[in-house]
Motif scaffolding. Structure first.
Motif, PDB file in Angstrom:
ATOM      1  N   ILE A 186       0.889  -1.176   0.000  1.00 10.12           N
ATOM      2  CA  ILE A 186       0.000   0.000   0.000  1.00 10.12           C
ATOM      3  C   ILE A 186       0.919   1.216   0.000  1.00 10.12           C
ATOM      4  O   ILE A 186       1.299   1.721   1.048  1.00 10.12           O
ATOM      5  N   ASP A 187       1.287   1.654  -1.200  1.00  8.53           N
ATOM      6  CA  ASP A 187       2.309   2.694  -1.305  1.00  8.53           C
ATOM      7  C   ASP A 187       1.695   4.097  -1.373  1.00  8.53           C
ATOM      8  O   ASP A 187       0.483   4.248  -1.443  1.00  8.53           O
ATOM      9  N   LEU A 188       2.578   5.093  -1.373  1.00 10.44           N
ATOM     10  CA  LEU A 188       2.101   6.474  -1.542  1.00 10.44           C
ATOM     11  C   LEU A 188       1.358   6.570  -2.871  1.00 10.44           C
ATOM     12  O   LEU A 188       1.743   5.923  -3.845  1.00 10.44           O
ATOM     13  N   PRO A 189       0.298   7.368  -2.937  1.00  8.72           N
ATOM     14  CA  PRO A 189      -0.467   7.460  -4.181  1.00  8.72           C
ATOM     15  C   PRO A 189       0.304   8.164  -5.293  1.00  8.72           C
ATOM     16  O   PRO A 189       1.051   9.118  -5.027  1.00  8.72           O
ATOM     17  N   ASP A 190       0.111   7.692  -6.534  1.00  2.45           N
ATOM     18  CA  ASP A 190       0.715   8.392  -7.672  1.00  2.45           C
ATOM     19  C   ASP A 190      -0.220   9.543  -8.092  1.00  2.45           C
ATOM     20  O   ASP A 190      -1.246   9.778  -7.441  1.00  2.45           O
ATOM     21  N   LEU A 191       0.139  10.231  -9.180  1.00  2.00           N
ATOM     22  CA  LEU A 191      -0.618  11.419  -9.600  1.00  2.00           C
ATOM     23  C   LEU A 191      -2.115  11.123  -9.771  1.00  2.00           C
ATOM     24  O   LEU A 191      -2.972  11.834  -9.219  1.00  2.00           O
ATOM     25  N   GLU A 192      -2.422  10.043 -10.506  1.00  3.15           N
ATOM     26  CA  GLU A 192      -3.820   9.700 -10.774  1.00  3.15           C
ATOM     27  C   GLU A 192      -4.554   9.332  -9.466  1.00  3.15           C
ATOM     28  O   GLU A 192      -5.701   9.710  -9.243  1.00  3.15           O
ATOM     29  N   GLU A 193      -3.849   8.613  -8.595  1.00  2.00           N
ATOM     30  CA  GLU A 193      -4.477   8.218  -7.328  1.00  2.00           C
ATOM     31  C   GLU A 193      -4.722   9.432  -6.424  1.00  2.00           C
ATOM     32  O   GLU A 193      -5.748   9.513  -5.753  1.00  2.00           O
ATOM     33  N   ARG A 194      -3.783  10.366  -6.443  1.00  2.00           N
ATOM     34  CA  ARG A 194      -3.987  11.580  -5.632  1.00  2.00           C
ATOM     35  C   ARG A 194      -5.213  12.333  -6.134  1.00  2.00           C
ATOM     36  O   ARG A 194      -6.013  12.840  -5.351  1.00  2.00           O
ATOM     37  N   LYS A 195      -5.374  12.358  -7.433  1.00  2.00           N
ATOM     38  CA  LYS A 195      -6.549  13.015  -8.022  1.00  2.00           C
ATOM     39  C   LYS A 195      -7.824  12.328  -7.509  1.00  2.00           C
ATOM     40  O   LYS A 195      -8.764  12.985  -7.071  1.00  2.00           O
ATOM     41  N   GLN A 196      -7.805  11.008  -7.520  1.00  2.00           N
ATOM     42  CA  GLN A 196      -9.004  10.275  -7.066  1.00  2.00           C
ATOM     43  C   GLN A 196      -9.267  10.479  -5.570  1.00  2.00           C
ATOM     44  O   GLN A 196     -10.412  10.613  -5.145  1.00  2.00           O
ATOM     45  N   ILE A 197      -8.184  10.528  -4.779  1.00  2.00           N
ATOM     46  CA  ILE A 197      -8.370  10.728  -3.333  1.00  2.00           C
ATOM     47  C   ILE A 197      -8.922  12.131  -3.078  1.00  2.00           C
ATOM     48  O   ILE A 197      -9.821  12.323  -2.260  1.00  2.00           O
ATOM     49  N   PHE A 198      -8.391  13.117  -3.823  1.00  2.00           N
ATOM     50  CA  PHE A 198      -8.932  14.475  -3.679  1.00  2.00           C
ATOM     51  C   PHE A 198     -10.416  14.495  -4.022  1.00  2.00           C
ATOM     52  O   PHE A 198     -11.225  15.067  -3.288  1.00  2.00           O
TER      53      PHE A 198
END
Ligand code: ATP
Length: 273
Positions: A186-198
């Motif tokens: 369960i790693d730090l989120p990448d760009l796309e994942e950060r977008k989804q978390i936001f």
């Protein structure tokens, strides 16, 4: 330990839809959900399901969230404990707690046991030899954990999940087959994942535009942020808007919150170096 029982109707529980990104990790844990929902199918086919998995990765990236989601999706009780709760326990209290936890789990099966920060109790035993009473105590707790894991017959349908960000310091006995032999990153989120978390966290905030209007830029501004940092940014922005007596949270509030968090992290790193 804490117990969340979906059958008691308390709270709404964490669902897979509350966990953004982590596509592969979600796929891996789906197998446990299916098993917990229909253990008899697996048993009748003679399939041996893994007993447990270790969720590995930096703090705040969704390990606890994912473990809770497995329980909610499978509609089974979630028994959790933090490894650090065993620290400084004396007189065999740590081992007794482990025994109690597993006893309760057997009673409530099918269910999930989750041990957060397992490294606090699962450190390599050899390196601790000769350091006096405290290490003897934590060794006893770890031994009890191993005994209980081995004693958990597969017919009991208890899935054990544990999290750590220090797999390197774990006692190897914990990682043997039949124990935590599955590792899920369960790693730090990448760009796309950060977008989804936001997008997920912005949903609960009063914005002028749709979350998608802000998420891409915010994701670009926040490399290295964890999911917890992102949740924090959204909340900070809302607090800022409230202090300023605004009706909506604006892009400026959000960017101000990012700046604040970046500043805070830099200061923290500076203080530690
Ligand atoms: P720790 O090791 O510090 O316990 P963790 O990996 O277990 O960290 P969580 O407790 O699951 O982290 O996450 C903390 C909070 O951060 C969550 O309650 C949630 O608000 C937010 N968060 C983290 N990751 C995600 C994600 N992938 N999707 C949505 N929210 C997330």
């Amino acid at each position: 330990f804490t117990l969340v029982d979906p059958l008691s109707g308390q709270g709404k529980g964490v669902h897979f839809s509350d966990v953004a990104g982590l596509r592969e990790a979600k796929q891996e844990v789906m197998e446990f959900v299916d098993y917990l929902k229909r253990p008899e199918i697996y048993k009748s086919l003679g399939a041996k399901v893994p007993k447990g998995a270790l969720l590995l990765g930096p703090p705040g990236c969704g390990k606890t969230l994912l473990a809770k989601a497995v329980a909610t999706e499978a509609n089974v009780p979630f028994l959790s404990m933090n490894g650090s709760e065993f620290i400084e326990m004396i007189g065999g209290l740590g081992a007794a707690r482990v025994r109690d936890l597993f006893k309760e789990a057997r009673k409530r099966a099918p269910c999930i046991i989750y041990i957060d920060e397992i490294d606090a109790v699962g450190r390599k035993r050899s390196g601790q030899l000769g350091q006096g009473g405290a290490s003897g105590e934590s060794e006893q707790t770890l031994n009890q954990l191993l005994v209980e894991m081995d004693g958990m017959a597969s017919k009991e349908s208890v899935v054990m999940l544990a999290s750590t960000n220090r797999a390197d310091i774990l006692d190897r006995a914990l990682l043997r087959p039949g124990r935590f032999d599955r590792h899920i990153l369960i790693d730090l989120p990448d760009l796309e994942e950060r977008k989804q978390i936001f997008e997920l966290h912005l949903k609960s905030i009063a914005l002028e535009n749709e979350p998608e209007f802000y998420s891409k830029r915010l994701a670009h501004l926040t490399p290295g942020f964890s999911g917890a940092d992102i949740a924090n940014v959204c909340n900070e922005a809302a607090l800022h808007a409230a202090r300023e007596k605004q009706k909506h949270v604006t892009r400026d509030n959000l960017e101000y919150a990012v700046e604040r968090l970046v500043g805070g992290t830099e200061k923290r790193n500076h203080a530690m170096s």
